[in-house]
Design a protein around this motif. Structure first.
Motif, short mmCIF file in Angstrom:
data_model
loop_
_atom_site.label_atom_id
_atom_site.label_comp_id
_atom_site.label_asym_id
_atom_site.label_seq_id
_atom_site.Cartn_x
_atom_site.Cartn_y
_atom_site.Cartn_z
N PRO A 124 0.81 -1.23 0.00
CA PRO A 124 0.00 0.00 0.00
C PRO A 124 0.84 1.27 0.00
CG PRO A 124 -0.11 -1.09 2.14
CD PRO A 124 0.64 -2.01 1.22
N LYS A 125 2.12 1.17 0.29
CA LYS A 125 2.98 2.36 0.30
C LYS A 125 3.22 2.91 -1.11
CE LYS A 125 5.46 0.95 4.42
NZ LYS A 125 6.74 0.54 4.97
N PHE B 211 -0.88 5.16 -18.16
CA PHE B 211 0.00 4.13 -17.60
C PHE B 211 0.23 4.34 -16.11
CE2 PHE B 211 1.78 3.70 -22.06
CZ PHE B 211 1.08 2.54 -22.31
N ALA B 212 0.38 5.60 -15.69
CA ALA B 212 0.59 5.88 -14.27
C ALA B 212 -0.65 5.51 -13.46
CB ALA B 212 0.93 7.36 -14.08
N LEU B 213 -1.82 5.80 -14.01
CA LEU B 213 -3.05 5.46 -13.31
C LEU B 213 -3.16 3.96 -13.07
CD1 LEU B 213 -5.73 6.64 -12.22
CD2 LEU B 213 -6.71 6.13 -14.45
N VAL B 214 -2.89 3.17 -14.11
CA VAL B 214 -2.97 1.71 -13.96
C VAL B 214 -1.86 1.20 -13.05
CG1 VAL B 214 -2.75 -0.47 -15.22
CG2 VAL B 214 -4.09 1.37 -16.19
N GLY B 215 -0.65 1.70 -13.23
CA GLY B 215 0.48 1.23 -12.43
C GLY B 215 0.36 1.53 -10.95
N SER C 135 -2.86 -0.11 -8.91
CA SER C 135 -2.78 -1.53 -8.53
C SER C 135 -2.02 -1.72 -7.22
CB SER C 135 -2.09 -2.31 -9.64
OG SER C 135 -0.74 -1.89 -9.76
N SER C 136 -1.16 -0.77 -6.85
CA SER C 136 -0.33 -0.86 -5.64
C SER C 136 0.46 -2.15 -5.57
CB SER C 136 -1.18 -0.71 -4.38
OG SER C 136 -1.66 0.60 -4.29
N GLN D 53 3.04 -4.92 -11.20
CA GLN D 53 2.22 -4.16 -12.14
C GLN D 53 2.76 -2.76 -12.35
OE1 GLN D 53 -1.91 -4.35 -11.18
NE2 GLN D 53 -1.98 -6.56 -11.45
N LEU D 54 3.42 -2.20 -11.37
CA LEU D 54 4.05 -0.89 -11.53
C LEU D 54 5.15 -0.97 -12.59
CD1 LEU D 54 4.21 2.04 -10.37
CD2 LEU D 54 6.02 1.19 -8.89
N ILE D 55 5.94 -2.04 -12.55
CA ILE D 55 7.00 -2.22 -13.54
C ILE D 55 6.41 -2.48 -14.93
CG2 ILE D 55 8.88 -3.75 -14.25
CD1 ILE D 55 9.53 -4.05 -11.24
N VAL D 56 5.45 -3.39 -15.00
CA VAL D 56 4.90 -3.80 -16.30
C VAL D 56 4.04 -2.71 -16.93
CG1 VAL D 56 3.33 -5.42 -17.41
CG2 VAL D 56 5.03 -6.25 -15.81
#
Length: 145
Positions: free
Chosen positions: A23-24, A98-102, A105-106, A110-113
């Protein structure tokens, strides 16, 4: 595709998205975005230095080099500005999506992909070029010892 398959098929116990959940990420989204763009700036500077200093040896000898002859730029500055503004608007919309999806997801995976890889792909797509010898002119330079 592999990430989407992993998210939809595997249970939470083996799901990579759930295993890397933190969550961070959502709380510190600005710091993470700053690191991504700082890394992009450093990568851009290094790539730019490498691309401008490349000379191609002929027949693996150190005495002759191929150097690309740059074409004279066209005088149509308005078209260049319009193309740049079009790229900038599309890139900002893509970065936002892309930022919204990444970040939503927390999850680190998914942040990387969904954020880091597409962001670097958009920013550094201009460095991938395939110069053909038919469309460009080169001159042979003899290196003095």
């Amino acid at each position: 595709m592999i990430q989407l398959f992993n998210i939809s098929v595997f249970p939470e116990k083996y799901n990579l998205s759930e295993l890397t959940y933190d969550p961070k990420i959502l709380e510190n989204w600005l710091i993470i975005m700053g690191f991504v763009f700082a890394g992009a700036i450093i990568t851009f500077i290094c790539l730019n230095m490498m691309v401008t200093s490349i000379k191609t040896p002929i027949n693996n000898t150190a005495f002759y080099w191929l150097e690309k002859i740059e074409k004279k730029p066209r005088k149509n500055n308005k078209l260049k500005i319009l193309i740049f503004l079009e790229w900038l608007v599309c890139a900002m919309l893509a970065f936002g999506g892309f930022a919204l999806v990444g970040f939503a997801s927390s999850s680190y995976s998914q942040l990387i992909v969904f954020f880091i890889i597409p962001t670097y792909g958009i920013l550094f797509g201009k460095f991938i070029r395939f110069d053909s010898a038919k469309s460009n002119k080169y001159k042979i330079i003899k290196k003095e010892n």
